[in-house]
Scaffold this motif. Structure first.
Motif, PDB file in Angstrom:
ATOM      1  N   SER A 131       1.203  -1.403   0.436  1.00 50.37           N
ATOM      2  CA  SER A 131       0.258   0.297  -0.129  1.00 50.37           C
ATOM      3  C   SER A 131       1.283   1.220   0.115  1.00 50.37           C
ATOM      4  O   SER A 131       1.904   0.727   0.144  1.00 50.37           O
ATOM      5  CB  SER A 131      -0.953  -0.300   1.328  1.00 50.37           C
ATOM      6  N   THR A 132       0.048   2.497  -0.198  1.00 53.84           N
ATOM      7  CA  THR A 132       0.985   3.749   0.323  1.00 53.84           C
ATOM      8  C   THR A 132       1.436   3.945   1.489  1.00 53.84           C
ATOM      9  O   THR A 132       1.908   5.159   1.282  1.00 53.84           O
ATOM     10  CB  THR A 132       0.281   4.812  -0.320  1.00 53.84           C
ATOM     11  N   ASP A 133       0.935   2.428   2.363  1.00 54.64           N
ATOM     12  CA  ASP A 133       1.853   3.331   4.101  1.00 54.64           C
ATOM     13  C   ASP A 133       2.280   1.959   4.425  1.00 54.64           C
ATOM     14  O   ASP A 133       3.384   1.760   3.044  1.00 54.64           O
ATOM     15  CB  ASP A 133       0.422   3.356   4.271  1.00 54.64           C
ATOM     16  N   ALA A 134       2.533   1.223   5.497  1.00 52.84           N
ATOM     17  CA  ALA A 134       3.558   0.272   5.871  1.00 52.84           C
ATOM     18  C   ALA A 134       3.117  -0.628   5.070  1.00 52.84           C
ATOM     19  O   ALA A 134       2.365  -1.445   4.641  1.00 52.84           O
ATOM     20  CB  ALA A 134       2.975   0.573   7.043  1.00 52.84           C
ATOM     21  N   SER A 135       4.081  -1.702   4.554  1.00 52.92           N
ATOM     22  CA  SER A 135       3.829  -2.708   4.344  1.00 52.92           C
ATOM     23  C   SER A 135       4.622  -3.321   5.079  1.00 52.92           C
ATOM     24  O   SER A 135       5.187  -4.012   5.973  1.00 52.92           O
ATOM     25  CB  SER A 135       5.064  -2.994   3.111  1.00 52.92           C
ATOM     26  N   PHE A 136       3.365  -4.856   4.559  1.00 54.32           N
ATOM     27  CA  PHE A 136       3.349  -6.013   5.900  1.00 54.32           C
ATOM     28  C   PHE A 136       2.784  -7.798   5.074  1.00 54.32           C
ATOM     29  O   PHE A 136       2.257  -7.347   4.090  1.00 54.32           O
ATOM     30  CB  PHE A 136       2.752  -5.956   6.649  1.00 54.32           C
ATOM     31  N   HIS A 137       3.071  -8.306   5.874  1.00 50.03           N
ATOM     32  CA  HIS A 137       2.524 -10.148   5.537  1.00 50.03           C
ATOM     33  C   HIS A 137       2.262 -10.753   6.383  1.00 50.03           C
ATOM     34  O   HIS A 137       2.848 -10.442   8.166  1.00 50.03           O
ATOM     35  CB  HIS A 137       4.154 -10.348   4.847  1.00 50.03           C
ATOM     36  N   ARG A 138       1.299 -11.003   6.062  1.00 47.03           N
ATOM     37  CA  ARG A 138       0.662 -12.135   7.265  1.00 47.03           C
ATOM     38  C   ARG A 138       1.427 -13.540   7.053  1.00 47.03           C
ATOM     39  O   ARG A 138       1.100 -14.210   6.693  1.00 47.03           O
ATOM     40  CB  ARG A 138      -1.060 -12.293   6.596  1.00 47.03           C
ATOM     41  N   ILE A 139       2.037 -13.778   8.483  1.00 45.21           N
ATOM     42  CA  ILE A 139       2.657 -14.950   7.894  1.00 45.21           C
ATOM     43  C   ILE A 139       2.115 -15.648   8.837  1.00 45.21           C
ATOM     44  O   ILE A 139       1.698 -17.622   8.254  1.00 45.21           O
ATOM     45  CB  ILE A 139       3.958 -14.806  10.076  1.00 45.21           C
ATOM     46  N   LYS A 140       0.624 -16.214   9.788  1.00 43.75           N
ATOM     47  CA  LYS A 140      -0.285 -16.632  10.489  1.00 43.75           C
ATOM     48  C   LYS A 140      -0.832 -16.665  11.258  1.00 43.75           C
ATOM     49  O   LYS A 140      -1.367 -15.816  11.291  1.00 43.75           O
ATOM     50  CB  LYS A 140       1.397 -17.662  11.707  1.00 43.75           C
ATOM     51  N   ALA A 141      -2.759 -17.521  10.537  1.00 46.36           N
ATOM     52  CA  ALA A 141      -3.351 -16.805  10.928  1.00 46.36           C
ATOM     53  C   ALA A 141      -4.230 -17.895  11.906  1.00 46.36           C
ATOM     54  O   ALA A 141      -3.950 -19.154  12.058  1.00 46.36           O
ATOM     55  CB  ALA A 141      -4.449 -16.856   9.477  1.00 46.36           C
ATOM     56  N   ASP A 206      -3.830 -12.586  14.330  1.00 50.52           N
ATOM     57  CA  ASP A 206      -3.279 -13.019  13.282  1.00 50.52           C
ATOM     58  C   ASP A 206      -1.984 -12.861  13.649  1.00 50.52           C
ATOM     59  O   ASP A 206      -1.598 -11.649  13.668  1.00 50.52           O
ATOM     60  CB  ASP A 206      -3.467 -12.743  11.979  1.00 50.52           C
ATOM     61  N   PHE A 207      -0.560 -13.162  13.192  1.00 47.68           N
ATOM     62  CA  PHE A 207       0.346 -12.704  12.868  1.00 47.68           C
ATOM     63  C   PHE A 207       1.366 -12.382  12.412  1.00 47.68           C
ATOM     64  O   PHE A 207       1.024 -12.460  10.837  1.00 47.68           O
ATOM     65  CB  PHE A 207       1.120 -14.199  13.678  1.00 47.68           C
ATOM     66  N   TYR A 208       1.834 -10.835  12.186  1.00 47.66           N
ATOM     67  CA  TYR A 208       2.373 -10.471  11.013  1.00 47.66           C
ATOM     68  C   TYR A 208       3.728  -9.853  11.071  1.00 47.66           C
ATOM     69  O   TYR A 208       4.392  -9.550  12.251  1.00 47.66           O
ATOM     70  CB  TYR A 208       1.341  -9.378  10.560  1.00 47.66           C
ATOM     71  N   MET A 209       4.178  -9.483   9.654  1.00 49.98           N
ATOM     72  CA  MET A 209       5.742  -9.213   9.361  1.00 49.98           C
ATOM     73  C   MET A 209       6.126  -7.518   8.811  1.00 49.98           C
ATOM     74  O   MET A 209       4.939  -8.322   7.631  1.00 49.98           O
ATOM     75  CB  MET A 209       6.832  -9.800   9.192  1.00 49.98           C
ATOM     76  N   LEU A 210       5.898  -6.752   9.053  1.00 47.74           N
ATOM     77  CA  LEU A 210       6.382  -5.597   8.396  1.00 47.74           C
ATOM     78  C   LEU A 210       7.886  -5.885   7.340  1.00 47.74           C
ATOM     79  O   LEU A 210       8.498  -6.563   7.749  1.00 47.74           O
ATOM     80  CB  LEU A 210       7.284  -4.296   9.234  1.00 47.74           C
ATOM     81  N   LEU A 211       7.355  -5.794   6.264  1.00 50.48           N
ATOM     82  CA  LEU A 211       8.281  -5.760   5.324  1.00 50.48           C
ATOM     83  C   LEU A 211       9.475  -4.593   4.939  1.00 50.48           C
ATOM     84  O   LEU A 211       9.045  -3.339   4.772  1.00 50.48           O
ATOM     85  CB  LEU A 211       7.487  -5.866   3.497  1.00 50.48           C
ATOM     86  N   PRO A 212      10.697  -4.217   4.785  1.00 49.29           N
ATOM     87  CA  PRO A 212      11.417  -3.516   4.321  1.00 49.29           C
ATOM     88  C   PRO A 212      10.598  -2.563   3.137  1.00 49.29           C
ATOM     89  O   PRO A 212      10.057  -2.987   2.990  1.00 49.29           O
ATOM     90  CB  PRO A 212      12.308  -3.495   3.537  1.00 49.29           C
ATOM     91  N   ALA A 213      10.797  -1.298   3.904  1.00 45.86           N
ATOM     92  CA  ALA A 213      10.355  -0.020   2.788  1.00 45.86           C
ATOM     93  C   ALA A 213      10.871  -0.423   1.568  1.00 45.86           C
ATOM     94  O   ALA A 213      12.182   0.304   1.426  1.00 45.86           O
ATOM     95  CB  ALA A 213      10.495   1.420   3.382  1.00 45.86           C
ATOM     96  N   VAL A 214      10.551   0.032   0.377  1.00 44.16           N
ATOM     97  CA  VAL A 214      10.849  -0.097  -1.236  1.00 44.16           C
ATOM     98  C   VAL A 214      10.498   2.239  -0.993  1.00 44.16           C
ATOM     99  O   VAL A 214      10.066   2.132  -1.533  1.00 44.16           O
ATOM    100  CB  VAL A 214       9.840  -0.565  -1.896  1.00 44.16           C
ATOM    101  N   PRO A 215      12.409   2.064  -1.595  1.00 40.00           N
ATOM    102  CA  PRO A 215      13.059   3.562  -2.360  1.00 40.00           C
ATOM    103  C   PRO A 215      11.726   3.943  -3.298  1.00 40.00           C
ATOM    104  O   PRO A 215      11.703   3.166  -3.890  1.00 40.00           O
ATOM    105  CB  PRO A 215      13.877   3.478  -2.301  1.00 40.00           C
TER     106      PRO A 215
END
Length: 229
Positions: A131-141, A206-215
């Motif tokens: 998204s235009t904000d923080a990017s993230f990934h759902r690891i486990k539901a 749900d357990f999530y992880m932040l993804l590194p920001a893409v410049p």
């Protein structure tokens, strides 16, 4: 062995609606109406679902999913917000659109452009949100990591808002977002690995992880002027 079935869903909106906002009210939480419905797409937030509804002729009511049904957006064909067809408990929130529905179909000949806010890459057990904000990934539901003390952040309405809170909190890499009995709760998880070596605990999170920001890519250099004829 378990198998993961991955599919990629790219959600689009009209170029002339890409900055459209929609006003809407929450009517019922964790319920859907037993009226007929139509899938409007897979979108990240209730606001995105509201915009989909606004651009769909005749759409006045919609549901937006959370938990295991996060991202699902449906038009509900009930006549009014009391849902005379009856309610069903489910992982959806029921909303009423305050704006007038669109008069023309979404695909009425206009140019389609990708919308960064709505792009969603979906897999059977894992979701990656861009998204235009923080990017993230759902690891486990449906689980939290049993890593000891967590840090409570503010209650928020969407996983995206929880990701933004995590991104603004020092050293936050992993976070929890609740559903059902833990709905709207947002917590920092202090484990050091997405694999959670401390072990998993089943819960309404749900357990999530932040993804590194893409410049952002730097602007391209202007072309040199053409030589005189």
């Amino acid at each position: 062995p378990s198998r993961t079935f991955t599919r990629y869903i790219h959600t689009y909106m009209l170029a002339n609606l890409s900055h459209t906002s929609a006003s809407f009210d929450l009517v019922g939480s964790a319920v859907e109406c037993l009226s007929n419905d139509t899938l409007l797409g897979n979108v990240l937030t209730p606001a995105g679902c509201a915009r989909r509804c606004k651009s769909t002729p005749g759409c006045e009511f919609f549901v937006s999913g959370f938990g295991d049904k996060a991202g699902r957006c449906y038009q509900e064909y009930t006549a009014n917000e009391t849902c005379i067809e009856g309610w069903e408990v489910d992982l959806y929130d029921f909303y009423k659109l305050n704006d007038s529905p669109a008069d023309t179909p979404v695909d009425g000949g206009s140019t389609l452009l990708p919308s960064p806010e709505l792009d969603t890459h979906v897999s059977y057990d894992q979701w990656t949100y861009a998204s235009t904000d923080a990017s993230f990934h759902r690891i486990k539901a449906g689980y939290e990591c049993d890593d000891g003390a967590n840090t409570k952040l503010r209650d928020v309405d969407t996983p995206q808002e929880c990701a933004d809170s995590c991104a603004n909190y020092g050293n936050c890499t992993f976070f929890l977002y609740g559903f059902n009995t833990k709905r709207k709760q947002c917590w920092v998880e202090w484990t050091h690995s997405a694999d959670c070596p401390e072990g998993w605990e089943k819960d309404d999170f749900d357990f999530y992880m932040l993804l590194p920001a893409v410049p952002r890519a730097p602007p391209s250099s202007p072309s040199p002027p053409a030589p005189p004829p």
